[in-house]
Design a protein around this motif. Sequence first.
Motif: not given
Length: 210
Positions: A15-23, A8-13, A35-46, A63-65
Amino acid sequence: MPSGVVLLSDRWQARRPLTEVVEAAVAGGVRWVVLREKDLSRAERAALAAELRAILADVDGRLIVAGPDPLDGDAVHLPAAGPYPPPAAGLVGRSCHDATELDRLTTEDYVTLSPVFPTRTKPGYGPPLHAAGLRELITTSPVPVLALGGIETPAQVRECVAAGAAGVAVLGALMRAHDPTELAAALIGAAGRADHGRPQTPTATKEDNE
């Protein structure tokens, strides 16, 4: 169907950029990401969803949203509060916490049950189910269960799988890990060993519990 270790993603927690942690987690064997990150706009989340799907595509992952909007995909994870009935999608999960919420399920494919252990991500959230409470709820669930909440160690993963969980959902431990690859591999190894050694018991159906 999600199993093993689901990230489960949480970019605020992270240690690195989220994509790097996922990789890094994918390099350790993770094949399912929510993918969580519900504070982002739809365009940013997409846009973020597209980046994560590209990472997962290389390993036949998925990926599950979180939320009813699949962000141009076909898999969603819904909160316990709704919507009901679930939207049509290729894969639908829902967060549950007790037998009442499990009984509301209709066409969902899987659920998370939480919190299993005390969690640093949501301190004071609970009370925790622990293995015994998790096992009891799994016997009444009409769909496969992912254990969620406070799962940080291989021993905890083994407890959850031994209780009947199809896998575990992990947020903080992998987001905060110094080496997400190493931790993911250890957690996945624990899930596989526990699953291999547990007795096979059928999952309850809604008809069985009515």
